[in-house]
Design a protein around this motif. Structure first.
Motif, PDB file in Angstrom:
ATOM      1  N   TYR A  23       0.888  -1.154   0.000  1.00  0.00           N
ATOM      2  CA  TYR A  23       0.000   0.000   0.000  1.00  0.00           C
ATOM      3  C   TYR A  23       0.931   1.211   0.000  1.00  0.00           C
ATOM      4  CZ  TYR A  23      -4.096  -2.798   1.550  1.00  0.00           C
ATOM      5  OH  TYR A  23      -5.125  -3.689   1.660  1.00  0.00           O
ATOM      6  N   PHE A  26       4.218   0.944   1.929  1.00  0.00           N
ATOM      7  CA  PHE A  26       4.094  -0.048   2.994  1.00  0.00           C
ATOM      8  C   PHE A  26       3.961  -1.458   2.405  1.00  0.00           C
ATOM      9  CE2 PHE A  26       1.106  -2.218   6.062  1.00  0.00           C
ATOM     10  CZ  PHE A  26       2.109  -2.534   6.977  1.00  0.00           C
ATOM     11  N   VAL A  28       2.804  -4.725   2.566  1.00  0.00           N
ATOM     12  CA  VAL A  28       1.791  -5.349   3.431  1.00  0.00           C
ATOM     13  C   VAL A  28       1.773  -6.868   3.336  1.00  0.00           C
ATOM     14  CG1 VAL A  28      -0.058  -4.944   1.733  1.00  0.00           C
ATOM     15  CG2 VAL A  28      -0.650  -5.288   4.138  1.00  0.00           C
ATOM     16  N   PRO A  47      -2.208 -11.483  14.545  1.00  0.00           N
ATOM     17  CA  PRO A  47      -2.533 -10.211  15.181  1.00  0.00           C
ATOM     18  C   PRO A  47      -3.236  -9.246  14.228  1.00  0.00           C
ATOM     19  CG  PRO A  47      -0.188 -10.720  15.403  1.00  0.00           C
ATOM     20  CD  PRO A  47      -0.782 -11.755  14.526  1.00  0.00           C
ATOM     21  N   SER A  48      -3.938  -8.302  14.802  1.00  0.00           N
ATOM     22  CA  SER A  48      -4.565  -7.240  14.029  1.00  0.00           C
ATOM     23  C   SER A  48      -3.494  -6.506  13.219  1.00  0.00           C
ATOM     24  CB  SER A  48      -5.253  -6.295  15.009  1.00  0.00           C
ATOM     25  OG  SER A  48      -5.853  -5.253  14.316  1.00  0.00           O
ATOM     26  N   GLY A  49      -3.781  -6.247  11.955  1.00  0.00           N
ATOM     27  CA  GLY A  49      -2.837  -5.540  11.099  1.00  0.00           C
ATOM     28  C   GLY A  49      -1.798  -6.429  10.449  1.00  0.00           C
ATOM     29  N   SER A  50      -1.909  -7.751  10.618  1.00  0.00           N
ATOM     30  CA  SER A  50      -0.877  -8.641  10.059  1.00  0.00           C
ATOM     31  C   SER A  50      -1.085  -8.937   8.574  1.00  0.00           C
ATOM     32  CB  SER A  50      -0.815  -9.952  10.862  1.00  0.00           C
ATOM     33  OG  SER A  50      -2.067 -10.595  10.891  1.00  0.00           O
ATOM     34  N   GLY A  51      -2.206  -8.493   8.004  1.00  0.00           N
ATOM     35  CA  GLY A  51      -2.408  -8.676   6.563  1.00  0.00           C
ATOM     36  C   GLY A  51      -3.396  -9.779   6.192  1.00  0.00           C
ATOM     37  N   LYS A  52      -4.148 -10.284   7.168  1.00  0.00           N
ATOM     38  CA  LYS A  52      -5.081 -11.384   6.902  1.00  0.00           C
ATOM     39  C   LYS A  52      -6.175 -10.967   5.910  1.00  0.00           C
ATOM     40  CE  LYS A  52      -6.290 -11.592  11.257  1.00  0.00           C
ATOM     41  NZ  LYS A  52      -5.532 -10.407  11.770  1.00  0.00           N
ATOM     42  N   SER A  53      -6.804  -9.832   6.191  1.00  0.00           N
ATOM     43  CA  SER A  53      -7.876  -9.378   5.282  1.00  0.00           C
ATOM     44  C   SER A  53      -7.305  -9.094   3.903  1.00  0.00           C
ATOM     45  CB  SER A  53      -8.534  -8.107   5.818  1.00  0.00           C
ATOM     46  OG  SER A  53      -9.178  -8.350   7.041  1.00  0.00           O
ATOM     47  N   THR A  54      -6.186  -8.400   3.872  1.00  0.00           N
ATOM     48  CA  THR A  54      -5.585  -8.066   2.582  1.00  0.00           C
ATOM     49  C   THR A  54      -5.285  -9.338   1.795  1.00  0.00           C
ATOM     50  OG1 THR A  54      -4.607  -6.096   3.582  1.00  0.00           O
ATOM     51  CG2 THR A  54      -3.691  -6.814   1.481  1.00  0.00           C
TER      52      THR A  54
HETATM   53  P1  ADP Z   1      -5.640  -7.718   9.373  1.00  0.00           P
HETATM   54  O1  ADP Z   1      -6.825  -8.146   8.580  1.00  0.00           O
HETATM   55  O2  ADP Z   1      -4.695  -8.847   9.684  1.00  0.00           O
HETATM   56  O3  ADP Z   1      -6.008  -6.976  10.622  1.00  0.00           O
HETATM   57  P2  ADP Z   1      -5.193  -5.893   7.166  1.00  0.00           P
HETATM   58  O4  ADP Z   1      -4.985  -6.769   5.974  1.00  0.00           O
HETATM   59  O5  ADP Z   1      -6.521  -5.266   7.308  1.00  0.00           O
HETATM   60  O6  ADP Z   1      -4.790  -6.717   8.481  1.00  0.00           O
HETATM   61  O7  ADP Z   1      -4.123  -4.737   7.169  1.00  0.00           O
HETATM   62  C1  ADP Z   1      -2.750  -4.973   7.104  1.00  0.00           C
HETATM   63  C2  ADP Z   1      -2.013  -3.659   7.177  1.00  0.00           C
HETATM   64  O8  ADP Z   1      -2.295  -2.893   6.019  1.00  0.00           O
HETATM   65  C3  ADP Z   1      -2.406  -2.794   8.360  1.00  0.00           C
HETATM   66  O9  ADP Z   1      -1.223  -2.152   8.831  1.00  0.00           O
HETATM   67  C4  ADP Z   1      -3.369  -1.807   7.783  1.00  0.00           C
HETATM   68  O10 ADP Z   1      -3.327  -0.596   8.482  1.00  0.00           O
HETATM   69  C5  ADP Z   1      -2.836  -1.635   6.363  1.00  0.00           C
HETATM   70  N1  ADP Z   1      -3.894  -1.335   5.408  1.00  0.00           N
HETATM   71  C6  ADP Z   1      -5.024  -2.044   5.205  1.00  0.00           C
HETATM   72  N2  ADP Z   1      -5.752  -1.519   4.198  1.00  0.00           N
HETATM   73  C7  ADP Z   1      -5.072  -0.441   3.751  1.00  0.00           C
HETATM   74  C8  ADP Z   1      -5.299   0.516   2.730  1.00  0.00           C
HETATM   75  N3  ADP Z   1      -6.380   0.452   1.934  1.00  0.00           N
HETATM   76  N4  ADP Z   1      -4.363   1.474   2.545  1.00  0.00           N
HETATM   77  C9  ADP Z   1      -3.256   1.524   3.317  1.00  0.00           C
HETATM   78  N5  ADP Z   1      -2.974   0.648   4.304  1.00  0.00           N
HETATM   79  C10 ADP Z   1      -3.865  -0.314   4.518  1.00  0.00           C
END
Ligand code: ADP
Ligand code: MG
Length: 252
Positions: A23, A26, A28, A47-54
């Motif tokens: 991103y 960053f 990710v 952990p939260s922010g580890s990239g699971k959703s992405t």
């Molecule tokens: P998780 O689902 O594990 O909590 P995410 O995949 O949501 O993690 O996010 C991983 C990292 O990417 C986090 O640091 C989040 O802040 C960042 N992030 C998520 N979406 C975006 C975006 N659209 N733009 C910039 N950074 C993002």
């Protein structure tokens, strides 16, 4: 029969090789490799922010990766719009916050994509919708609006909506995290049933009871990487990496 035996002769439905995503500056997702077999049930935690959703959003191009390959049913995900449309029909996502259309009834939420994406006739789409609403035990709510339902009911509607597309793979992104505790079980029960019926599933969840019950494999992510993965018994009994141990000590 172990998961390995059950899945041994199955074909891969998703293959991810050396996927990297940024991103902006960053980084990710780092060198993600993943092979998902037909009928495999994977739980992803971390952990939260580890990239699971992405990561799971890259599997049906809700997010795009910048390096590496993602192949679904033999079709590579690039910016080819036709391929993306084909793959979105087969790979459906259930979100934490349900993402139902608030101005449409439950039934209309379920028939929209089948009518406009799959070109089904209205009557046919409605019959399929009612079948799946019955399956998630909510048929009597068909003519209500999402806002009139509880969170647990809305999430079951969202699952039924995915099922109406007859998906080959279902992605779940923390489907119970936004629910009050008493509603978690009614959603997990539906997910367990789907798993038992052989649905290929990737579930981001911290419901470790669910993982132990149905997962063939648990994947732990941290800082954009897959740190460790194993079948659930080993994963929980013998975590190898210090970060996995720390994470498990915090959630269990
Ligand atoms: P998780 O689902 O594990 O909590 P995410 O995949 O949501 O993690 O996010 C991983 C990292 O990417 C986090 O640091 C989040 O802040 C960042 N992030 C998520 N979406 C975006 C975006 N659209 N733009 C910039 N950074 C993002
Ligand atoms: Mg997330």
């Amino acid at each position: 029969m172990t998961a390995q035996d059950r899945l041994a002769d199955r074909e891969s439905v998703i293959q991810v090789t050396n996927m990297n995503k940024w991103y902006g500056d960053f980084h990710v997702l780092r060198d993600i490799n993943l092979d998902v077999k037909q009928g495999e049930r994977i739980v992803i935690c971390g952990p939260s922010g580890s990239g699971k959703s992405t990561m799971i959003r890259c599997l049906n191009r809700l997010e795009e990766h910048q390096q590496g390959n993602v192949t679904v049913n033999g079709i590579e995900l690039t910016d080819n719009v036709k391929n993306i449309e084909v793959i979105r029909k087969d790979v459906c996502m259930v979100f934490q916050h349900f993402n139902l259309f608030p101005h449409l009834t439950v039934l209309e939420n379920l028939t929209l994509a089948p009518m406009f994406v799959l070109k089904r006739k209205k009557e046919e789409a409605e019959a399929t919708a009612m079948k799946y609403l019955e399956r998630v035990k909510i048929a009597e709510q068909a003519n209500k609006y999402p806002g009139q339902l509880s969170g647990g009911q809305q999430q079951r509607v969202a699952i039924a909506r995915s099922l109406c597309m007859n998906p080959k793979v279902m992605l779940f992104d923390e489907p119970t995290s936004a629910l009050d505790p008493e509603m978690i079980k009614e959603v997990l029960d539906v997910m367990v049933e789907l798993a038992e019926e052989g649905m290929t599933m990737l579930c981001v969840t911290h419901e470790m009871g669910f993982a132990k019950l149905v997962a063939d494999r648990v994947i732990f992510m941290d800082a954009g990487q897959i740190i460790e993965q194993n079948e659930p018994h080993e994963f929980f009994a013998n975590p190898q990496n210090d970060r996995t141990k720390l994470f498990l000590s915090q959630i269990l």
